[in-house]
Design an enzyme around this catalytic site. Structure first.
Site, PDB file in Angstrom:
ATOM      1  N   PHE A   1       0.838  -1.202   0.000  1.00 56.75           N
ATOM      2  CA  PHE A   1       0.000   0.000   0.000  1.00 56.75           C
ATOM      3  C   PHE A   1       0.870   1.248   0.000  1.00 56.75           C
ATOM      4  O   PHE A   1       2.050   1.231   0.356  1.00 56.75           O
ATOM      5  CB  PHE A   1      -0.954   0.010   1.199  1.00 56.75           C
ATOM      6  N   CYS A   2       0.250   2.357  -0.429  1.00 56.92           N
ATOM      7  CA  CYS A   2       0.907   3.662  -0.455  1.00 56.92           C
ATOM      8  C   CYS A   2      -0.181   4.721  -0.368  1.00 56.92           C
ATOM      9  O   CYS A   2      -1.323   4.420  -0.012  1.00 56.92           O
ATOM     10  CB  CYS A   2       1.752   3.821  -1.719  1.00 56.92           C
ATOM     11  N   THR A   3       0.130   5.957  -0.692  1.00 57.20           N
ATOM     12  CA  THR A   3      -0.833   7.041  -0.531  1.00 57.20           C
ATOM     13  C   THR A   3      -2.026   6.885  -1.469  1.00 57.20           C
ATOM     14  O   THR A   3      -3.177   6.904  -1.030  1.00 57.20           O
ATOM     15  CB  THR A   3      -0.157   8.401  -0.781  1.00 57.20           C
TER      16      THR A   3
END
Length: 289
Positions: free
Chosen positions: A185-187
């Protein structure tokens, strides 16, 4: 709140970036938008903001203008509202990659890694395993300073300082991922998409990307299993699970993240210094202004 903030990306072949750049810039300026749009041979990545009607007009332009040949017809946007414009100017840039990993063999448009939507992920995290019974491990693909603002509970954080370090870090820590369902996951989704593809390519099984990243997760299910805020690359600095700007700030002297409590320090001067960079901080001079 009258300012609509958009973020979006898509991996798709772009051969006409140099020709598109002035035209996209002209359209953004005509609509009074601000932010950054990256165009690269592998796709588009954008963060823009402006009045609601003008931003909606730009969405229609990207999705429907003949200039783009239908490349962005299915472009999906993450939205949030703010009281103030979070960007200072409008930039359209040409880049080699829309997110730098320095792995040119990765071509996401030729096949995405499997994704998991926010609602399904919450169910997995509620019970501690996926639908097959494998334990779920969350893998944060962001830089260390972003992770420090907030992340998923028990997420793996390898303290990377730039995304191009990710392949080496994964090679060094493969044992953490074996036999588990890995959710990168990331922004907003772009880094975790490339990360998931890389892990699949190097033989790590059961890898998913979080569809739409943290911001889409906040939008759909709130802050369940998440601690803290989400760092964003604009003048809002961080958003809470309600997608509202928080009191967290960023020092424009050294770019360090400054939580609300640290802003009470005599070493903090908005727009200039913070406890991480003020010259008197190391000596403990409490008279710093």
């Amino acid at each position: 709140m009258s300012i609509l903030n958009l973020s979006a990306y898509k991996f798709v072949t772009i051969e006409d970036g140099p020709a598109w750049r002035p035209l996209v810039t002209e359209r953004c300026n005509a609509l009074g938008l601000k932010g950054t749009i990256l165009l690269a041979p592998e796709g588009i990545n954008l963060f823009i903001a402006g009045p609601v009607a003008e931003v909606r007009a730009f969405i229609d332009y990207l999705r429907g203008d003949a200039l783009f040949g239908g490349r962005f017809a299915d472009l999906q946007f993450k939205e949030s509202l703010s009281e103030k414009q979070p960007f200072r100017r409008m930039l359209v840039k040409l880049k080699r990659e829309i997110i730098t990993m320095k792995k040119p063999a990765i071509k996401p448009e030729l096949g995405r890694a499997p994704s998991v939507d926010a609602t399904t992920l919450k169910v997995w995290l509620d019970r501690g395993h996926d639908d097959t019974g494998r334990p779920v491990v969350m893998l944060d693909t962001r830089n260390a300073f972003e992770v420090d603002v907030g992340t998923f509970e028990h997420a793996l954080d390898y303290r990377i300082t730039k995304f191009s370090e990710f392949p080496e870090v994964i090679e060094q820590n493969r044992a953490d991922l074996e036999g588990k369902t890995v959710v990168s996951f990331c922004t907003g989704g772009i880094r975790c998409e490339k990360a998931a593809i890389h892990m699949k390519e190097v033989g790590i099984d059961h890898v998913y990307q979080l569809e739409g990243g943290i911001l889409k997760y906040f939008e759909e299910v709130g802050g369940a299993h998440y601690t803290g805020e989400c760092f964003v690359f604009d003048y809002r600095t961080a958003l809470n699970p309600d997608l509202e700007p928080t009191a967290t700030a960023q020092c424009f002297g050294c770019r360090a993240v400054v939580p609300a409590e640290a802003q009470k320090s005599p070493y903090y001067t908005p727009g200039k210094t913070c406890p991480a960079c003020h010259p008197d901080a190391k000596t403990g001079n409490s008279q710093a202004a």
